[in-house]
Design a protein around this motif. Structure first.
Motif, PDB file in Angstrom:
ATOM      1  N   ARG A  22     -14.242  32.190  12.303  1.00 53.39           N
ATOM      2  CA  ARG A  22     -14.137  31.048  11.372  1.00 53.39           C
ATOM      3  C   ARG A  22     -15.321  31.005  10.414  1.00 53.39           C
ATOM      4  O   ARG A  22     -15.155  30.698   9.223  1.00 53.39           O
ATOM      5  N   LEU A  23     -16.519  31.318  10.890  1.00 50.00           N
ATOM      6  CA  LEU A  23     -17.701  31.291  10.019  1.00 50.00           C
ATOM      7  C   LEU A  23     -17.588  32.334   8.915  1.00 50.00           C
ATOM      8  O   LEU A  23     -17.877  32.044   7.744  1.00 50.00           O
ATOM      9  N   VAL A  24     -17.171  33.548   9.259  1.00 48.69           N
ATOM     10  CA  VAL A  24     -16.999  34.592   8.237  1.00 48.69           C
ATOM     11  C   VAL A  24     -15.998  34.123   7.178  1.00 48.69           C
ATOM     12  O   VAL A  24     -16.215  34.292   5.977  1.00 48.69           O
ATOM     13  N   GLU A  25     -14.921  33.506   7.636  1.00 49.22           N
ATOM     14  CA  GLU A  25     -13.903  33.021   6.702  1.00 49.22           C
ATOM     15  C   GLU A  25     -14.465  31.942   5.773  1.00 49.22           C
ATOM     16  O   GLU A  25     -14.256  31.979   4.560  1.00 49.22           O
ATOM     17  N   LEU A  26     -15.180  30.979   6.342  1.00 46.95           N
ATOM     18  CA  LEU A  26     -15.723  29.888   5.531  1.00 46.95           C
ATOM     19  C   LEU A  26     -16.778  30.388   4.542  1.00 46.95           C
ATOM     20  O   LEU A  26     -16.869  29.894   3.418  1.00 46.95           O
ATOM     21  N   LEU A  27     -17.570  31.362   4.961  1.00 48.51           N
ATOM     22  CA  LEU A  27     -18.614  31.887   4.072  1.00 48.51           C
ATOM     23  C   LEU A  27     -18.019  32.599   2.865  1.00 48.51           C
ATOM     24  O   LEU A  27     -18.574  32.546   1.766  1.00 48.51           O
ATOM     25  N   GLY A  28     -16.883  33.270   3.056  1.00 46.26           N
ATOM     26  CA  GLY A  28     -16.356  34.110   1.982  1.00 46.26           C
ATOM     27  C   GLY A  28     -15.183  33.573   1.210  1.00 46.26           C
ATOM     28  O   GLY A  28     -14.825  34.119   0.167  1.00 46.26           O
ATOM     29  N   GLN A  29     -14.568  32.477   1.688  1.00 44.89           N
ATOM     30  CA  GLN A  29     -13.297  32.070   1.094  1.00 44.89           C
ATOM     31  C   GLN A  29     -13.417  31.595  -0.351  1.00 44.89           C
ATOM     32  O   GLN A  29     -12.470  31.733  -1.128  1.00 44.89           O
TER      33      GLN A  29
ATOM     34  N   ALA B 215     -15.469  32.843  -2.634  1.00 45.67           N
ATOM     35  CA  ALA B 215     -15.760  33.952  -3.546  1.00 45.67           C
ATOM     36  C   ALA B 215     -14.627  34.967  -3.622  1.00 45.67           C
ATOM     37  O   ALA B 215     -14.468  35.642  -4.644  1.00 45.67           O
ATOM     38  N   LEU B 216     -13.854  35.084  -2.552  1.00 47.14           N
ATOM     39  CA  LEU B 216     -12.807  36.102  -2.513  1.00 47.14           C
ATOM     40  C   LEU B 216     -11.440  35.498  -2.807  1.00 47.14           C
ATOM     41  O   LEU B 216     -11.236  34.291  -2.691  1.00 47.14           O
ATOM     42  N   ALA B 217     -10.510  36.345  -3.150  1.00 48.18           N
ATOM     43  CA  ALA B 217      -9.148  35.895  -3.429  1.00 48.18           C
ATOM     44  C   ALA B 217      -8.534  35.305  -2.163  1.00 48.18           C
ATOM     45  O   ALA B 217      -8.912  35.668  -1.043  1.00 48.18           O
ATOM     46  N   LYS B 218      -7.576  34.394  -2.350  1.00 46.14           N
ATOM     47  CA  LYS B 218      -6.957  33.715  -1.218  1.00 46.14           C
ATOM     48  C   LYS B 218      -6.331  34.703  -0.236  1.00 46.14           C
ATOM     49  O   LYS B 218      -6.350  34.506   0.975  1.00 46.14           O
ATOM     50  N   SER B 219      -5.810  35.790  -0.760  1.00 42.69           N
ATOM     51  CA  SER B 219      -5.168  36.789   0.105  1.00 42.69           C
ATOM     52  C   SER B 219      -6.163  37.477   1.034  1.00 42.69           C
ATOM     53  O   SER B 219      -5.787  38.072   2.046  1.00 42.69           O
ATOM     54  N   ASP B 220      -7.457  37.386   0.709  1.00 50.64           N
ATOM     55  CA  ASP B 220      -8.487  38.013   1.548  1.00 50.64           C
ATOM     56  C   ASP B 220      -8.979  37.095   2.669  1.00 50.64           C
ATOM     57  O   ASP B 220      -9.746  37.530   3.533  1.00 50.64           O
ATOM     58  N   ALA B 221      -8.558  35.824   2.638  1.00 51.44           N
ATOM     59  CA  ALA B 221      -9.054  34.875   3.643  1.00 51.44           C
ATOM     60  C   ALA B 221      -8.715  35.334   5.055  1.00 51.44           C
ATOM     61  O   ALA B 221      -9.542  35.251   5.964  1.00 51.44           O
ATOM     62  N   GLU B 222      -7.485  35.837   5.249  1.00 50.28           N
ATOM     63  CA  GLU B 222      -7.106  36.302   6.582  1.00 50.28           C
ATOM     64  C   GLU B 222      -7.901  37.541   6.987  1.00 50.28           C
ATOM     65  O   GLU B 222      -8.215  37.734   8.154  1.00 50.28           O
ATOM     66  N   ASN B 223      -8.239  38.388   6.010  1.00 50.48           N
ATOM     67  CA  ASN B 223      -9.076  39.548   6.311  1.00 50.48           C
ATOM     68  C   ASN B 223     -10.447  39.117   6.824  1.00 50.48           C
ATOM     69  O   ASN B 223     -10.997  39.711   7.751  1.00 50.48           O
ATOM     70  N   LEU B 224     -11.001  38.076   6.206  1.00 52.34           N
ATOM     71  CA  LEU B 224     -12.301  37.576   6.625  1.00 52.34           C
ATOM     72  C   LEU B 224     -12.258  37.094   8.073  1.00 52.34           C
ATOM     73  O   LEU B 224     -13.112  37.442   8.887  1.00 52.34           O
ATOM     74  N   PHE B 225     -11.247  36.313   8.382  1.00 53.09           N
ATOM     75  CA  PHE B 225     -11.127  35.762   9.730  1.00 53.09           C
ATOM     76  C   PHE B 225     -10.937  36.871  10.764  1.00 53.09           C
ATOM     77  O   PHE B 225     -11.589  36.886  11.811  1.00 53.09           O
ATOM     78  N   VAL B 226     -10.049  37.792  10.468  1.00 47.02           N
ATOM     79  CA  VAL B 226      -9.767  38.891  11.402  1.00 47.02           C
ATOM     80  C   VAL B 226     -11.011  39.770  11.594  1.00 47.02           C
ATOM     81  O   VAL B 226     -11.329  40.180  12.715  1.00 47.02           O
ATOM     82  N   ALA B 227     -11.733  40.041  10.515  1.00 47.38           N
ATOM     83  CA  ALA B 227     -12.952  40.852  10.623  1.00 47.38           C
ATOM     84  C   ALA B 227     -13.965  40.187  11.550  1.00 47.38           C
ATOM     85  O   ALA B 227     -14.589  40.846  12.398  1.00 47.38           O
TER      86      ALA B 227
END
Length: 402
Positions: free
Chosen positions: A296-303, A305-317
């Motif tokens: 969740r922290l990775v997702e919140l930090l990057g959401q 700046a990155l495109a919406k489609s990348d939000a799930e990538n952030l969380f999964v990473a």
């Protein structure tokens, strides 16, 4: 609020390896202790982020340990913290001052917990002991017998003992045997040795199959057919969709309805959480909770700046960055087993790609690393941005029903 420092968290574990709370502190560039104003700012910031007017304490039953100095004991910022979930850590030597002792006793009477640091266990007065909820003990494996004698008297009192630093599971076991009640160290990043079953268990195999099917956009009927073969997984999905947090408004009893309501992207996210938390390999609950917070922290930090489609990538990473430790296999084996996007693979292997730097920042926040400031600056994130995301992720993780 203008903040210049970054929050660092350390989990406190009980003898069953469960997270009972967190110690929060500032990660400052300077080596000297935090100033009175900085400590007061930490208490005020934490209260503002985690004690919601409508929802109450966002960490549920978790206790927060915060460093305190005499000047902080009477600050207005403390009034915004729930006393039953607040523990202030004070130096035992400070209680030699009658005014400080009186302030501590007043806080204790109001329900605030007090943890003593730097205490000589052989010379504690009854008055000081009666003012404490916790006593921090410095664990050393050098002379366990002597420590056992020192702890024996405390075990007869109502004071609970917190071991520090407890950096290995062998030390954890020794402390638990000595009767300590809580433990602080780096155990949230360390697999628990024992009867380890490496690789996927049957439940995780089904979850993985569903994740692959979602990536292939198979129809709901085929997803339903796989789910029906696993009663426990079907139950968990229905429990999740009917939880108050999801807010459907009516009870859903059909798997097909649940799948249709949830949608493919949220379903993939839920399965990501479930894959990590369905481990039966003997690893510690704290490792699993750390994976959820990190995702969740990775997702919140990057959401932003990155495109919406990348939000799930952030969380999964973020979630999968600890999957090797949760499953007892190498990251290369994890990636051989699970088909992930190129962005997630780059983040997991090299902290590269669009997601990698945000994962590196989240990890630095857990380690009290000096890299926090430079990593945040490189991503154009202020201390306020990072700290808000950090506490938000911590709160979010308490309400996950997998």
């Amino acid at each position: 609020m203008h903040l210049t420092n970054f929050i660092v968290r350390e989990p406190l574990l009980d003898p069953q390896q469960r997270v009972i709370g967190y110690e929060l502190s500032w990660q400052a560039d300077a080596p000297e202790p935090s100033s009175d104003a900085a400590l007061e700012a930490l208490v005020g910031f934490v209260a503002g982020q985690l004690n919601d007017e409508e929802q109450g304490w966002l960490l549920r039953d978790k206790v927060l340990f915060l460093e305190a100095v005499p000047a902080l004991l009477s600050t207005d910022a403390l009034h915004a913290m729930p006393p039953q979930y607040t523990v202030l850590t004070v130096m035992t030597s400070d209680l030699a001052n009658p005014d400080t002792l009186a302030a501590v006793q007043g806080l204790r009477a109001g329900g605030v917990g007090i943890a003593l640091r730097g205490a000589d266990l052989t010379r504690l007065s009854k008055t000081v002991l009666a003012s404490a909820t916790y006593i921090e003990v410095r664990f050393s494996g050098a002379d366990v017998a002597a420590q056992a004698r020192a702890y024996a008297a405390l075990k007869q009192s109502s004071v609970r003992m917190v071991g520090r630093p407890v950096t290995t599971w062998a030390d954890f076991d020794a402390c638990a045997a000595l009767g300590l009640d809580a433990f602080v160290g780096k155990l949230h990043l360390t697999p628990r040795p024992g009867n380890v079953v490496k690789g996927m268990n049957p439940a995780q195999t089904v979850i993985l199959q569903l994740m692959q099917m979602l990536k292939q956009n198979v129809d709901i009927g085929r997803l339903e057919a796989v789910l029906k073969r696993d009663a426990a997984l079907s139950y968990k999905l229905l429990r999740f969709i009917n939880s108050a947090g999801f807010g459907v408004g009516r009870e859903i009893q059909s798997l097909r309805q649940a799948l249709a309501l949830l949608g493919y992207t949220p379903l993939y996210r839920w399965l990501t959480l479930l894959l990590a938390t369905a481990s039966t390999s003997g690893y510690s609950p704290v490792l699993m909770e750390t994976a959820v917070v990190r995702g969740r922290l990775v997702e919140l930090l990057g959401q932003a700046a990155l495109a919406k489609s990348d939000a799930e990538n952030l969380f999964v990473a973020g979630m999968f960055s600890l999957l090797d430790r949760l499953l007892g296999i190498s990251m290369a084996q994890v990636l051989d087993t699970i088909q992930l996007s190129d962005e997630v693979v780059a983040a997991l292997l090299t902290r590269g790609g669009a997601c990698g730097p945000y994962l590196a920042l989240a990890e630095a926040c857990e380690l009290n690393s000096n890299l926090v400031s430079s990593l945040a600056a490189s991503l154009h994130l202020s201390p306020l941005d990072v700290n808000k995301a950090h506490l938000s992720a911590l709160a979010w993780a308490q309400n996950i029903a997998c």
